[in-house]
Design a protein around this motif. Structure first.
Motif, PDB file in Angstrom:
ATOM      1  N   VAL A  21      22.627 -12.307   9.346  1.00  0.00           N
ATOM      2  CA  VAL A  21      21.750 -12.003   8.607  1.00  0.00           C
ATOM      3  C   VAL A  21      20.513 -11.612   9.575  1.00  0.00           C
ATOM      4  CG1 VAL A  21      20.178 -12.247   6.702  1.00  0.00           C
ATOM      5  CG2 VAL A  21      22.547 -12.927   6.646  1.00  0.00           C
ATOM      6  N   ASP A  79      16.117  -8.624   7.519  1.00  0.00           N
ATOM      7  CA  ASP A  79      16.836  -8.877   6.322  1.00  0.00           C
ATOM      8  C   ASP A  79      16.447  -9.922   5.398  1.00  0.00           C
ATOM      9  OD1 ASP A  79      17.926  -6.296   6.882  1.00  0.00           O
ATOM     10  OD2 ASP A  79      19.757  -7.261   7.800  1.00  0.00           O
ATOM     11  N   TRP A  80      16.273 -11.248   6.037  1.00  0.00           N
ATOM     12  CA  TRP A  80      15.963 -12.279   5.254  1.00  0.00           C
ATOM     13  C   TRP A  80      14.535 -12.025   4.835  1.00  0.00           C
ATOM     14  CZ3 TRP A  80      18.077 -16.515   3.766  1.00  0.00           C
ATOM     15  CH2 TRP A  80      19.068 -17.388   4.542  1.00  0.00           C
ATOM     16  N   ARG A 125      12.939  -9.044   4.092  1.00  0.00           N
ATOM     17  CA  ARG A 125      13.213  -7.875   3.167  1.00  0.00           C
ATOM     18  C   ARG A 125      13.606  -8.471   1.671  1.00  0.00           C
ATOM     19  NH1 ARG A 125      10.225  -3.812   1.044  1.00  0.00           N
ATOM     20  NH2 ARG A 125      11.926  -2.460  -0.282  1.00  0.00           N
ATOM     21  N   MET A 126      14.742  -9.322   1.736  1.00  0.00           N
ATOM     22  CA  MET A 126      15.138 -10.062   0.719  1.00  0.00           C
ATOM     23  C   MET A 126      14.245 -10.849  -0.288  1.00  0.00           C
ATOM     24  SD  MET A 126      18.292  -9.882  -0.947  1.00  0.00           S
ATOM     25  CE  MET A 126      19.587  -9.477   0.235  1.00  0.00           C
ATOM     26  N   HIS A 169      21.454 -15.329   1.933  1.00  0.00           N
ATOM     27  CA  HIS A 169      19.969 -14.897   1.828  1.00  0.00           C
ATOM     28  C   HIS A 169      19.617 -14.202   0.527  1.00  0.00           C
ATOM     29  CE1 HIS A 169      22.381 -11.298   2.343  1.00  0.00           C
ATOM     30  NE2 HIS A 169      21.432 -10.644   2.875  1.00  0.00           N
ATOM     31  N   TYR A 170      20.666 -13.575  -0.243  1.00  0.00           N
ATOM     32  CA  TYR A 170      20.214 -13.250  -1.583  1.00  0.00           C
ATOM     33  C   TYR A 170      20.222 -14.478  -2.429  1.00  0.00           C
ATOM     34  CZ  TYR A 170      21.354 -11.091  -6.094  1.00  0.00           C
ATOM     35  OH  TYR A 170      21.657 -10.451  -7.486  1.00  0.00           O
TER      36      TYR A 170
END
Length: 231
Positions: free
Chosen positions: A87, A91-92, A94-95, A139-140
């Protein structure tokens, strides 16, 4: 009878679209915040919920054109299965900005008016992964876990003023967010669920509407319409 106004983020598809339909069927006027138009909503504003200024401007516009927002349902989000080692930092962020930041931005924009009027309801969409975790979805799950922490803290702060903040934490749900080859759609996984099937977006929307309209005794609660995935 005075028309009630509900704001729904992520309303163009999936759970958000189901929320719009559920509330419309209960007599609410619906306003949607999404990157693309929400066909079923009475009013749509193109917004990235991760950008505070866009959300604030949209809320002002909606309240000017439709009236005070009495319910806000935060369903905007995205999803990916990626090993934690792969990840990217972007992206971390943005999540977190979309899932957690999106709820924060909506709450900062709508709850002052709710507090002033002495009533209102916020429902945020978390996930059963925030409770149970999952391989490849760190991350999600982290972002959705943060949403639960925010909901419970805001509930404690705002409940005395008449504003209730709650969450729904669905399990794998039958929406386009889960591609056909998703591991959550495989028969081997579905057989582990007590119900034997995925949750429907309509079921999640019903749970959210229950928190908005009927569960006036609930503040800081997390309902989990998840087909028994996490018990």
């Amino acid at each position: 009878m005075r028309e009630r106004v509900a704001l729904v983020t992520g309303a163009a598809s999936g759970i958000g679209a189901a929320m719009v339909r559920e509330l419309a069927g209960r007599g609410w006027r619906t306003a949607a915040l999404d990157l693309v138009p929400a066909e079923d909503a009475d009013h749509t504003v193109g917004v990235d919920v991760a950008v505070p200024e866009q959300v604030t401007a949209a809320v002002r516009r909606i309240e000017r054109e439709l009236g005070p927002i009495e319910a806000a349902l935060c369903a905007a989000g995205h999803y990916a299965i990626v090993p934690v080692s792969d990840v990217a930092w972007a992206d971390w962020l943005r999540m977190l900005r979309v899932h957690l930041g999106g709820v924060v931005n909506v709450c900062r924009s709508v709850t002052p008016g709710m507090v002033e009027r002495g009533r209102g309801s916020v429902v945020a969409v978390s996930s059963d992964l925030a409770i149970g975790g999952s391989d490849g979805e760190a991350h999600y799950a982290t972002a959705k876990g943060a949403v639960i922490g925010l909901v419970r803290s805001l509930a404690a702060e705002l409940a005395p003023s008449g504003v209730r903040v709650n969450a729904v934490a669905p399990g794998p749900t039958d929406t386009p967010m889960l591609p056909p080859d998703s591991p959550w759609r495989r028969p081997a996984y579905l057989q582990t669920l007590p119900t034997g099937r995925l949750t429907s977006p309509e079921e999640v929307a019903f749970a959210a509407a229950y928190l908005v309209e009927d569960a006036t005794f609930c503040a800081g609660e997390v309902l989990s319409p998840n087909s028994g995935a996490v018990i």
